[in-house]
Write a protein that holds these residues in place. Structure first.
Motif, short mmCIF file in Angstrom:
data_model
loop_
_atom_site.label_atom_id
_atom_site.label_comp_id
_atom_site.label_asym_id
_atom_site.label_seq_id
_atom_site.Cartn_x
_atom_site.Cartn_y
_atom_site.Cartn_z
N PRO A 143 33.09 44.11 39.49
CA PRO A 143 34.27 43.27 39.73
C PRO A 143 34.02 41.82 39.31
O PRO A 143 32.91 41.32 39.37
N SER A 144 35.10 41.16 38.92
CA SER A 144 35.04 39.72 38.75
C SER A 144 35.06 39.07 40.13
O SER A 144 35.24 39.74 41.15
N ARG A 145 34.91 37.76 40.17
CA ARG A 145 34.86 37.08 41.46
C ARG A 145 36.12 37.34 42.29
O ARG A 145 36.06 37.48 43.51
N ASP A 146 37.26 37.43 41.63
CA ASP A 146 38.52 37.61 42.34
C ASP A 146 38.83 39.08 42.63
O ASP A 146 39.82 39.38 43.30
N GLU A 147 37.99 40.00 42.15
CA GLU A 147 38.28 41.42 42.30
C GLU A 147 37.48 42.11 43.41
O GLU A 147 37.73 43.27 43.72
N TRP A 148 36.54 41.40 44.03
CA TRP A 148 35.72 42.06 45.05
C TRP A 148 36.57 42.56 46.21
O TRP A 148 36.24 43.55 46.86
#
Length: 506
Positions: A143-148
């Protein structure tokens, strides 16, 4: 001395245990954070074919490295995906393992791949399709930082911790998610502790309620060797509260923790306790999938269709339409001159909202077709986890839907439900409700996670000028009808039912 062997979850590696491992070591334990092949930098994959068995072998190697004659007890800790290789290894070394700790994960069963536990349902569906076509190699990007948040609640994580989680994340080999877990059954003899993080949507009380539903598949959770702890944080406690996690792990290692009550032990479970109002003992009229409680009154009558919550295990007995709360509401509706309706829908898992929504539609159609029902005067009343099913009716309310009610509803997907991109978002849908009256029974002692969804809905309803009536039960808990003192709940139940009746008959 206890030896903790710790296995991290998807996209992460041994690095996530750094603080927790240091605290356990300071308390006198030996600690090994297992580097997993293909995920940890110091254990690169020798080939592209890394699968679950590869990681099971990694954990077995860590177990075998502990001197069997030293008398030290091994505690295996699996977080998230990590429980799959942990259980696979414990099943093959059951005499070497003193306890398995399931940290923020379920108890996977034989033959089930880790994919089944992936919370992001879009990812799960996409990978399942690849598996059907035999495409089991490759990797899943982290995940990207915003997808966790799609993989679990990030509650409690500092910005620095989230940055670290993102920077050190690694692609997850698809074989680790798609290969079924193979268990002989030997691991069943190993004591187990579950550690639940309440900000991710699961608590010990919730697990107890699931057990109380009577599903035989959950009976093992009440065994004497099974204990539970909970932490008030999100899905990554080793980063958000390592001190508290280390304390829980030390206590788990010596057999501490809360035990669940077996079905039938002590007082009846909450969902089977009596309804708090005295209502006429009106018999049910079972028509297909619905039960109608029809008042002795002339002409077609308005109807209140009661939509139970969930998820409710498929094996639960009795089924929800026979629970005292639902039957009590239906009889109360009949006492007020309306047809009360209960039915069962198939919300057995958080992945089932689509088919549960179809079941609601089918039940309503059947009710409206009954000659004893005024098809143009229908109310829908939702409970608990059924609250997400309000979305379709709020977004496009038909003319015959005269009122929508909800008791202690969940009004947004909880973090571990994996429904981030779904249509089941009542706070968004309410902007399209128009003149549809909404009666919301709000529990003053609701769990924080559910209360937050209710408050977000109330704010959205107020912002768009929706016709929202709040009926508060200040000292009420989630499921207050059968949990709390009748004098606390009776006034609210009567007020709400009579408000619904006014909207149906006015």
């Amino acid at each position: 001395m206890t030896v903790f062997i710790m296995v991290a979850g998807a996209f992460t590696g041994a690095h996530v245990w750094r603080e927790t491992a240091a605290l356990l070591a300071a308390a006198g334990s030996e600690v090994h954070a297992v580097p997993l092949t293909g995920l940890d930098a110091d254990r690169p994959a020798a080939s592209a074919s890394v699968d679950l068995e590869t990681h099971v072998a990694d954990v077995i190697a860590a177990i075998d490295a502990v001197d069997a004659g030293s008398g030290r007890e091994i505690v295996l800790v699996g977080h998230d995906y990590g429980i799959h290789p942990v259980l696979g290894a414990a099943d093959r070394r059951p005499l070497r393992v003193a306890r398995v700790v399931c940290l923020e994960c379920g108890m996977p069963q034989n033959g089930v791949p880790a994919l089944a536990a992936v919370p992001d349902q879009e990812v799960r569906a996409r990978l399942a399709e690849r598996a059907r076509h035999g495409e089991c190699e490759g990797e899943l990007a982290p995940p990207s930082r915003d997808e966790w948040q799609r993989w679990g609640s990030v509650a409690g994580l500092s910005d620095a911790a989230l940055d670290r989680l993102t920077a050190l994340a690694a692609p997850q080999p698809l074989g680790t998610l798609l290969q079924p877990l193979r268990l002989t059954g030997a691991v069943a003899s190993v004591p187990t502790t579950g550690v639940l993080c309440t900000r991710n949507g699961v608590s010990i009380d919730l697990v107890q309620r699931l057990v109380d539903f009577g599903d035989p598949a959950l009976a093992a959770l009440t065994g004497p060797q099974v204990t539970f702890f909970e932490l008030p944080t999100g899905h990554w406690p080793m980063l958000s509260c390592p001190t508290e996690l280390a304390d829980v792990l030390l206590r788990a290692a010596v057999g501490e923790g809360r035990r669940l009550r077996p079905v039938g032990a002590g007082a009846p479970p909450a969902h089977l306790r009596p309804f708090p109002l005295d209502v006429p003992e009106l018999p049910r009229d079972r028509r297909g999938q619905v039960d109608l409680y029809v008042p002795d009154a002339a002409g077609p009558r308005p109807a209140v269709v009661l939509v139970h919550g969930g998820p409710v295990p498929a094996g639960a007995r009795p089924t929800p339409r026979d629970w005292p709360t639902l039957v009590g509401h239906a009889r109360l509706a009949a006492a007020e001159g309306m047809v009360g309706v209960t039915f069962d829908h198939r919300l057995h898992d958080v992945a089932d909202y689509e088919r549960a929504a179809d079941d609601v539609t089918a039940a309503v159609e059947l009710v409206r077709a009954d000659p004893r029902v005024d098809a143009d005067r229908i109310a829908l009343w939702f409970f608990s986890g059924g609250g997400l099913l309000t979305s379709d009716w709020l977004a496009k309310p038909p003319a015959w839907l005269r009122c929508l009610a909800a008791s202690y509803p969940v009004l947004a997907p909880l973090p571990n439900w994996g429904l981030t991109g779904s249509r089941f978002r009542p706070a968004r849908a309410v902007a399209h409700a128009g003149d549809l009256p909404v009666v919301l029974l709000r529990a003053g002692r609701e769990t924080p996670e559910v209360a937050a969804t209710v408050e977000a809905f109330v704010t959205a309803a107020e912002d768009c000028g929706a016709r929202l009536e709040l009926v508060d039960v200040p000292n009420g808990h989630h499921g207050f009808e059968t949990l709390d003192a009748p004098e606390e709940t009776r006034p609210a139940l009567l007020r709400a039912m009579r408000s619904v009746a006014t909207h149906l008959t006015g």
